[in-house]
Design a protein around this motif. Sequence first.
Motif: not given
Length: 227
Positions: A199-200, A53-57, A159-165, A176-183
């Motif tokens: 944000l995811n 799931p990638v929930d709505a913000i 903690p990286l969420g759905p994607r990471a660069l 170091y990454r650019l990534h999503g978040t669960i927070e």
Amino acid sequence: MTLNRRGFLIATPLVLAGCATNATVPLLPATAPPTADPHYLSMYAAVPGEPFPVDAIDLSRIVDPKYLRREVAYAGSERPGTVVVDPNEKFAYLVLEQGRAIRYGVGVGKVESFNFQGEAVIAWKQKWPRWTPTQDMIGRDPERYGPLRNGLAGGPRNPLGPRALYLHRNGRDTLYRLHGTIEPWTIGTKVSSGCIRLLNQDIIDLYDRVPEGSKAVVLPIKSQAVA
């Protein structure tokens, strides 16, 4: 927003990198976001077709509106396709043609020494990436991170969420990454162990726009004036 990176290319020790936090959810937002705007409601709606799931913000509670994704004027010198992170203002920019950029709100390292600075290459992109705490993170908090030393598979608790660069320099992983978040409530704050969190929905958007091999630039932290 005008960015000037003249003279900033400073090599810093690649230590203390990581992507986790102990942040808590605030009870009330600092500023009420545009919850009724269909544009933003659609932009930050739940994302279909994902393995997790990638929930709505919930824009009414957790995000200052200035950190929502938008196209802005851009006067920096970087070429189109470059990702520029300004940890001072807590924004990331994807440089476009004709003096424009897509601007994303980000969360950055909670102390200056945790932040990467300078140029890098987005050498690798990953969907639902595996997360492994660094040795520095384990050393600082062995009780929390020690049990995770072998890593955590991608998923809703990662903690990286759905994607990471993944940022590399001189052919080496900087950690170091650019990534999503669960927070998501932490966007616009100093919160992470060094990585740049979005944000995811925003990291998915950025992931889809930048190919591997793209240039990334992280601006230096401005020194605080001493009274």
